[in-house]
Design an enzyme around this catalytic site. Sequence first.
Site, PDB file in Angstrom:
ATOM      1  N   HIS A  63       0.882  -1.209   0.339  1.00 45.78           N
ATOM      2  CA  HIS A  63      -0.078   0.156   0.307  1.00 45.78           C
ATOM      3  C   HIS A  63       0.949   1.328  -0.245  1.00 45.78           C
ATOM      4  O   HIS A  63       2.147   1.140   0.216  1.00 45.78           O
ATOM      5  CB  HIS A  63      -1.021  -0.010   0.529  1.00 45.78           C
ATOM      6  CG  HIS A  63      -1.830  -1.409   1.753  1.00 45.78           C
ATOM      7  ND1 HIS A  63      -1.569  -2.471   2.556  1.00 45.78           N
ATOM      8  CD2 HIS A  63      -2.666  -1.326   1.360  1.00 45.78           C
ATOM      9  CE1 HIS A  63      -2.654  -3.344   2.070  1.00 45.78           C
ATOM     10  NE2 HIS A  63      -3.057  -2.349   2.129  1.00 45.78           N
ATOM     11  N   ASP A  92       2.381   1.796   3.425  1.00 46.57           N
ATOM     12  CA  ASP A  92       3.114   0.978   3.757  1.00 46.57           C
ATOM     13  C   ASP A  92       4.905   1.300   3.630  1.00 46.57           C
ATOM     14  O   ASP A  92       5.258   1.558   4.823  1.00 46.57           O
ATOM     15  CB  ASP A  92       3.438  -0.822   3.572  1.00 46.57           C
ATOM     16  CG  ASP A  92       2.423  -0.808   3.094  1.00 46.57           C
ATOM     17  OD1 ASP A  92       1.096  -0.501   4.288  1.00 46.57           O
ATOM     18  OD2 ASP A  92       1.406  -2.016   2.713  1.00 46.57           O
TER      19      ASP A  92
HETATM   20  C1  XLS Z   1      -7.370  -6.624   4.178  1.00 44.71           C
HETATM   21  C2  XLS Z   1      -7.267  -7.011   2.782  1.00 44.71           C
HETATM   22  C3  XLS Z   1      -6.004  -5.716   2.385  1.00 44.71           C
HETATM   23  C4  XLS Z   1      -5.599  -5.994   0.894  1.00 44.71           C
HETATM   24  C5  XLS Z   1      -4.851  -5.407   0.849  1.00 44.71           C
HETATM   25  O1  XLS Z   1      -8.190  -7.534   5.195  1.00 44.71           O
HETATM   26  O2  XLS Z   1      -6.389  -8.147   3.231  1.00 44.71           O
HETATM   27  O3  XLS Z   1      -4.631  -6.523   3.145  1.00 44.71           O
HETATM   28  O4  XLS Z   1      -5.700  -7.441   0.943  1.00 44.71           O
HETATM   29  O5  XLS Z   1      -5.599  -3.809   0.968  1.00 44.71           O
END
Ligand code: XLS
Length: 437
Positions: free
Chosen positions: A101, A104
């Site tokens: 993301h 991140d």
């Molecule tokens: C959250 C999601 C997230 C997605 C990406 O539960 O799994 O991590 O994979 O935004």
Amino acid sequence: MSEAFSGISKINYEGPTSKNPLAFKHYNATEVIDGKTMEDHLRFSVAYWHTFRNGGADQFGSATRLMPWDDGTESVANAINRARVAFEFFEKLGVKYYCFHDRDVAPEGATLAESNANLDAVVKVLKEEQERTGVKLLWGTACLFANPRFMHGAATSCNADVFAFGGAQVAKAMEVTNELGGEGYVFWGGREGYKTLLNTDMGRELDHLAKFLHMAVDYKKQIGFEGQFYIEPKPKEPTKHQYDSDAAACYAFLQKYGLADDLKLNIEANHATLPGHTFAHELEFSAANGLLGSIDANRGDLLLGWDTDQFPTDLYDCVYAMLTVLNMGGFTTGGLNFDSHVARESFEPVDLFYAHIGGMDAFARGLKIASAIKNDGILSDFIAKRYSSWDSGIGADIEAGKVGLKELSTYMLDKGEATPNDSGRVEMLENMINDYI
Ligand code: XLS
Ligand code: NI
Ligand code: NI
């Protein structure tokens, strides 16, 4: 730069008899299965948010793992250092992909402009590291759920400025994904859902979500991004009701709003069980509708009702997943992204290796077993026979659209009774799967 994982060298394949916990027992990247290397079948990816940003905090306590390379600050310098460490990890583990993301990899600034500049500074390093190591970006995404401004959602916020902010953030995240040669881009709903109908205009929120995705599709063309778009279904958490609750709900939404040609699905194991399905069901539904794009590989805990995001170790799950993937002809842009984090009590850097090695070995076994089951035809032959009444006679006429209810009445009045003549052989088939495992 000195090594962050100094005591750990490249993880090698040592075969099933090895007792070395820092070696692969089943994942042999270059081994060819059905004409393709294991690496190309499985396309493993590390999730940046869990492996490099998740400190193990929960509602009852603070983070348990501040990794030795992390200075604990939200500075760009720390983010850049962390990015270099991440690539050392990818290289030593031998994965070819990662996912992130925007927030991140780089800290959010006081303004959008500052956040964009922070992101650019880190993306420059990610690009250098990608070129140095050959590791690629499986997909990028934007975090539209952590900042308090998204308390009511982003695309489905009651506030138009928040929608606009989310759009601006997605535009930037798509640009950097494109710059890094990302093979895909994920839309996970985040807080796109609601807590109570007492304050919610559901129809309007759904229209807004579709508008948002159409804008993204348009922007994709404007910037020449050729990666695949995915929606990631999840039924709850953080909001009580999420609009993208499962694969079927996503498909209905995509069709209603004319988006079905532009987005595929990213199916996560733990998100499949939250709405009461199996991982295999969600994968097969997606594949049957030409929607299966990528997989977030993890595991839930059926005794807990939330997204525990554990590393995948369940062999049945891995076998069934790989059967669906093999039957659809393999991944194209997608892969197996470990959207998984180590347990709160696993706080040392080496635990990150154990966790990924286990997940990779589990899916390697899943691949080998699924390939054997597929090649021996035990399920496909059984299924073909089970449906053989559709291959000729009345069945073939129905499938070809040659008959209607009038003809069925004539046919059945003449025949008198309909008798299914084969057992479903549920237990025999279950036993056969166990023979392969
Ligand atoms: C959250 C999601 C997230 C997605 C990406 O539960 O799994 O991590 O994979 O935004
Ligand atoms: Ni996910
Ligand atoms: Ni999840």
